[in-house]
Design a protein around this motif. Structure first.
Motif, PDB file in Angstrom:
ATOM      1  N   ALA A  95      13.809  -9.366 -25.436  1.00  0.00           N
ATOM      2  CA  ALA A  95      15.010 -10.007 -24.887  1.00  0.00           C
ATOM      3  C   ALA A  95      15.646 -10.935 -25.915  1.00  0.00           C
ATOM      4  CB  ALA A  95      14.642 -10.786 -23.624  1.00  0.00           C
ATOM      5  N   PHE A  96      14.824 -11.715 -26.628  1.00  0.00           N
ATOM      6  CA  PHE A  96      15.356 -12.582 -27.685  1.00  0.00           C
ATOM      7  C   PHE A  96      15.993 -11.749 -28.794  1.00  0.00           C
ATOM      8  CE2 PHE A  96      12.322 -15.795 -25.978  1.00  0.00           C
ATOM      9  CZ  PHE A  96      13.216 -16.853 -25.833  1.00  0.00           C
ATOM     10  N   ALA A  97      15.311 -10.668 -29.200  1.00  0.00           N
ATOM     11  CA  ALA A  97      15.847  -9.823 -30.265  1.00  0.00           C
ATOM     12  C   ALA A  97      17.168  -9.192 -29.854  1.00  0.00           C
ATOM     13  CB  ALA A  97      14.827  -8.741 -30.624  1.00  0.00           C
ATOM     14  N   LEU A  98      17.261  -8.762 -28.600  1.00  0.00           N
ATOM     15  CA  LEU A  98      18.502  -8.162 -28.106  1.00  0.00           C
ATOM     16  C   LEU A  98      19.656  -9.160 -28.198  1.00  0.00           C
ATOM     17  CD1 LEU A  98      19.588  -5.546 -26.671  1.00  0.00           C
ATOM     18  CD2 LEU A  98      19.247  -6.780 -24.518  1.00  0.00           C
ATOM     19  N   ALA A  99      19.370 -10.415 -27.837  1.00  0.00           N
ATOM     20  CA  ALA A  99      20.409 -11.452 -27.855  1.00  0.00           C
ATOM     21  C   ALA A  99      20.811 -11.853 -29.268  1.00  0.00           C
ATOM     22  CB  ALA A  99      19.920 -12.683 -27.092  1.00  0.00           C
ATOM     23  N   ILE A 100      20.044 -11.449 -30.271  1.00  0.00           N
ATOM     24  CA  ILE A 100      20.409 -11.701 -31.666  1.00  0.00           C
ATOM     25  C   ILE A 100      21.084 -10.466 -32.260  1.00  0.00           C
ATOM     26  CG2 ILE A 100      19.546 -12.280 -33.965  1.00  0.00           C
ATOM     27  CD1 ILE A 100      17.102 -13.547 -32.557  1.00  0.00           C
ATOM     28  N   ALA A 101      20.551  -9.287 -31.945  1.00  0.00           N
ATOM     29  CA  ALA A 101      21.043  -8.055 -32.568  1.00  0.00           C
ATOM     30  C   ALA A 101      22.427  -7.655 -32.068  1.00  0.00           C
ATOM     31  CB  ALA A 101      20.047  -6.922 -32.320  1.00  0.00           C
ATOM     32  N   VAL A 102      22.699  -7.857 -30.777  1.00  0.00           N
ATOM     33  CA  VAL A 102      24.006  -7.462 -30.238  1.00  0.00           C
ATOM     34  C   VAL A 102      25.135  -8.232 -30.938  1.00  0.00           C
ATOM     35  CG1 VAL A 102      25.475  -7.348 -28.204  1.00  0.00           C
ATOM     36  CG2 VAL A 102      23.076  -6.687 -28.031  1.00  0.00           C
ATOM     37  N   PRO A 103      25.070  -9.569 -31.032  1.00  0.00           N
ATOM     38  CA  PRO A 103      26.132 -10.261 -31.774  1.00  0.00           C
ATOM     39  C   PRO A 103      26.182  -9.881 -33.248  1.00  0.00           C
ATOM     40  CG  PRO A 103      24.426 -11.812 -31.063  1.00  0.00           C
ATOM     41  CD  PRO A 103      24.164 -10.531 -30.363  1.00  0.00           C
ATOM     42  N   ALA A 104      25.030  -9.512 -33.832  1.00  0.00           N
ATOM     43  CA  ALA A 104      25.051  -9.060 -35.227  1.00  0.00           C
ATOM     44  C   ALA A 104      25.892  -7.792 -35.355  1.00  0.00           C
ATOM     45  CB  ALA A 104      23.630  -8.807 -35.724  1.00  0.00           C
ATOM     46  N   GLY A 105      25.682  -6.836 -34.457  1.00  0.00           N
ATOM     47  CA  GLY A 105      26.468  -5.610 -34.484  1.00  0.00           C
ATOM     48  C   GLY A 105      27.934  -5.853 -34.192  1.00  0.00           C
ATOM     49  N   VAL A 106      28.194  -6.717 -33.216  1.00  0.00           N
ATOM     50  CA  VAL A 106      29.580  -7.069 -32.873  1.00  0.00           C
ATOM     51  C   VAL A 106      30.275  -7.721 -34.066  1.00  0.00           C
ATOM     52  CG1 VAL A 106      30.956  -8.678 -31.486  1.00  0.00           C
ATOM     53  CG2 VAL A 106      29.223  -7.255 -30.392  1.00  0.00           C
ATOM     54  N   GLY A 107      29.582  -8.649 -34.724  1.00  0.00           N
ATOM     55  CA  GLY A 107      30.174  -9.368 -35.845  1.00  0.00           C
ATOM     56  C   GLY A 107      30.507  -8.463 -37.019  1.00  0.00           C
ATOM     57  N   VAL A 108      29.610  -7.520 -37.302  1.00  0.00           N
ATOM     58  CA  VAL A 108      29.860  -6.584 -38.403  1.00  0.00           C
ATOM     59  C   VAL A 108      31.089  -5.727 -38.104  1.00  0.00           C
ATOM     60  CG1 VAL A 108      28.968  -4.530 -39.584  1.00  0.00           C
ATOM     61  CG2 VAL A 108      27.492  -6.517 -39.255  1.00  0.00           C
ATOM     62  N   ALA A 109      31.163  -5.180 -36.894  1.00  0.00           N
ATOM     63  CA  ALA A 109      32.294  -4.329 -36.527  1.00  0.00           C
ATOM     64  C   ALA A 109      33.601  -5.113 -36.511  1.00  0.00           C
ATOM     65  CB  ALA A 109      32.037  -3.670 -35.172  1.00  0.00           C
ATOM     66  N   MET A 110      33.555  -6.343 -36.004  1.00  0.00           N
ATOM     67  CA  MET A 110      34.758  -7.179 -36.021  1.00  0.00           C
ATOM     68  C   MET A 110      35.194  -7.473 -37.448  1.00  0.00           C
ATOM     69  SD  MET A 110      34.334 -10.054 -33.026  1.00  0.00           S
ATOM     70  CE  MET A 110      34.628  -9.663 -31.300  1.00  0.00           C
ATOM     71  N   GLY A 111      34.234  -7.764 -38.301  1.00  0.00           N
ATOM     72  CA  GLY A 111      34.560  -8.082 -39.690  1.00  0.00           C
ATOM     73  C   GLY A 111      35.223  -6.937 -40.424  1.00  0.00           C
ATOM     74  N   ALA A 157      27.660  -6.224 -21.646  1.00  0.00           N
ATOM     75  CA  ALA A 157      28.299  -7.439 -21.138  1.00  0.00           C
ATOM     76  C   ALA A 157      28.448  -8.478 -22.243  1.00  0.00           C
ATOM     77  CB  ALA A 157      27.496  -8.004 -19.976  1.00  0.00           C
ATOM     78  N   GLY A 158      27.410  -8.626 -23.071  1.00  0.00           N
ATOM     79  CA  GLY A 158      27.487  -9.574 -24.173  1.00  0.00           C
ATOM     80  C   GLY A 158      28.567  -9.197 -25.174  1.00  0.00           C
ATOM     81  N   ALA A 159      28.604  -7.913 -25.534  1.00  0.00           N
ATOM     82  CA  ALA A 159      29.643  -7.450 -26.463  1.00  0.00           C
ATOM     83  C   ALA A 159      31.025  -7.636 -25.857  1.00  0.00           C
ATOM     84  CB  ALA A 159      29.401  -5.983 -26.817  1.00  0.00           C
ATOM     85  N   ALA A 178      28.918 -16.708 -27.435  1.00  0.00           N
ATOM     86  CA  ALA A 178      29.094 -16.250 -26.056  1.00  0.00           C
ATOM     87  C   ALA A 178      28.394 -14.912 -25.854  1.00  0.00           C
ATOM     88  CB  ALA A 178      30.580 -16.123 -25.728  1.00  0.00           C
ATOM     89  N   CYS A 179      28.506 -14.038 -26.838  1.00  0.00           N
ATOM     90  CA  CYS A 179      27.840 -12.736 -26.777  1.00  0.00           C
ATOM     91  C   CYS A 179      26.332 -12.904 -26.624  1.00  0.00           C
ATOM     92  CB  CYS A 179      28.165 -11.948 -28.047  1.00  0.00           C
ATOM     93  SG  CYS A 179      27.290 -10.382 -28.208  1.00  0.00           S
ATOM     94  N   SER A 180      25.754 -13.753 -27.448  1.00  0.00           N
ATOM     95  CA  SER A 180      24.308 -13.980 -27.408  1.00  0.00           C
ATOM     96  C   SER A 180      23.878 -14.568 -26.069  1.00  0.00           C
ATOM     97  CB  SER A 180      23.909 -14.917 -28.550  1.00  0.00           C
ATOM     98  OG  SER A 180      22.522 -15.158 -28.536  1.00  0.00           O
ATOM     99  N   ALA A 181      24.641 -15.564 -25.582  1.00  0.00           N
ATOM    100  CA  ALA A 181      24.283 -16.230 -24.331  1.00  0.00           C
ATOM    101  C   ALA A 181      24.342 -15.274 -23.148  1.00  0.00           C
ATOM    102  CB  ALA A 181      25.205 -17.425 -24.098  1.00  0.00           C
ATOM    103  N   VAL A 182      25.420 -14.512 -23.037  1.00  0.00           N
ATOM    104  CA  VAL A 182      25.559 -13.582 -21.910  1.00  0.00           C
ATOM    105  C   VAL A 182      24.471 -12.518 -21.962  1.00  0.00           C
ATOM    106  CG1 VAL A 182      27.044 -11.794 -20.923  1.00  0.00           C
ATOM    107  CG2 VAL A 182      28.034 -13.977 -21.625  1.00  0.00           C
ATOM    108  N   THR A 183      24.223 -11.984 -23.145  1.00  0.00           N
ATOM    109  CA  THR A 183      23.189 -10.951 -23.288  1.00  0.00           C
ATOM    110  C   THR A 183      21.829 -11.476 -22.851  1.00  0.00           C
ATOM    111  OG1 THR A 183      24.389  -9.959 -25.153  1.00  0.00           O
ATOM    112  CG2 THR A 183      22.065  -9.373 -24.905  1.00  0.00           C
ATOM    113  N   PHE A 184      21.471 -12.667 -23.338  1.00  0.00           N
ATOM    114  CA  PHE A 184      20.138 -13.188 -23.023  1.00  0.00           C
ATOM    115  C   PHE A 184      20.005 -13.569 -21.555  1.00  0.00           C
ATOM    116  CE2 PHE A 184      16.963 -16.568 -22.650  1.00  0.00           C
ATOM    117  CZ  PHE A 184      15.853 -15.872 -23.126  1.00  0.00           C
ATOM    118  N   VAL A 185      21.028 -14.211 -20.998  1.00  0.00           N
ATOM    119  CA  VAL A 185      20.942 -14.637 -19.587  1.00  0.00           C
ATOM    120  C   VAL A 185      20.749 -13.419 -18.678  1.00  0.00           C
ATOM    121  CG1 VAL A 185      22.274 -15.590 -17.672  1.00  0.00           C
ATOM    122  CG2 VAL A 185      22.182 -16.806 -19.851  1.00  0.00           C
ATOM    123  N   LEU A 186      21.500 -12.358 -18.905  1.00  0.00           N
ATOM    124  CA  LEU A 186      21.371 -11.169 -18.056  1.00  0.00           C
ATOM    125  C   LEU A 186      20.013 -10.500 -18.240  1.00  0.00           C
ATOM    126  CD1 LEU A 186      24.921  -9.567 -18.341  1.00  0.00           C
ATOM    127  CD2 LEU A 186      23.928 -10.753 -16.379  1.00  0.00           C
TER     128      LEU A 186
END
Length: 213
Positions: A95-111, A157-159, A178-186
């Protein structure tokens, strides 16, 4: 090291721990631990970078990422027996890894300036595919596919929260938080409180009506 590099590195380290713990449940040798840890750690990010056609896959650009995964595997190989419940440790670390990896993927694609739909898919891919590979290779029921679990949904949801935050004018850094928080809370709510999605239940066929003469 950029913020995105730090996210990738952190997700690799935590996912590697989960991979090694799954390897311990399968009673593999040290080489098996290292293989599963590295597969879990870099699987999602590799798929992301290949699909986005980045110049270099992230762990090729920085091989020290692999060393972190190997170190995690060795630590777990010698210390897994100290855990009261390896499965519970896997679930929470995942769950912790998911909340870190999802924003990492989002950030790369946004960049790279991709469309919001691509941004969301890359966030989910980065977060989910490493763990999916881990569980399939080790003959475990994948966490992402377990009945009623909020896993891929949490990633989506996090993305989505990150995309929405950027659309309303928030800085990318806040969007990734926000991405990390939503992902982890859910995901945490699914683990701790049994939050889940409705699952398909097959209905029994209707009895045939008696034929009339």
């Amino acid at each position: 090291m950029t913020a995105l590099d730090a996210l990738d590195f952190a997700s690799v380290a935590v996912f590697a721990l989960t991979g090694a713990l799954v390897a311990s449940r399968s009673q593999l040798d040290l080489v098996g631990f290292i293989f599963i840890a590295c597969l879990t750690a870099v699987g999602g990010g590799t798929i992301r970078d290949v699909l986005l056609n980045r110049e270099l896959v992230f762990w090729i650009a920085d091989p020290s990422i692999l060393l972190a995964a190997v170190a995690a595997a060795i630590v777990v190989f010698f210390g897994a027996h100290l855990l009261e419940s390896r499965y519970r440790a896997i679930v929470w670390l995942d769950a912790f890894a998911l909340a870190i990896a999802v924003p990492a993927g989002v950030g790369v694609a946004m960049g790279l300036g991709h469309h919001w739909a691509v941004v969301m898919v890359m966030g989910v891919a980065t977060g989910c595919f490493g763990g999916l590979m881990r569980d399939v290779v080790c003959n475990e029921v994948p966490l992402v596919l377990k009945q009623g679990e909020i896993y891929a949904t949490a990633a989506f949801a996090g993305a989505g929260a990150a995309v929405l935050a950027v659309m309303v004018g928030q800085p990318v850094g806040y969007a990734l938080l926000a991405c990390s928080a939503v992902t982890f809370v859910l995901r945490a709510g699914s683990i701790a409180f049994g939050w889940g999605l409705p699952v398909y239940r097959a209905k029994p066929p209707r009895p045939e009506s008696p034929k009339q003469n």
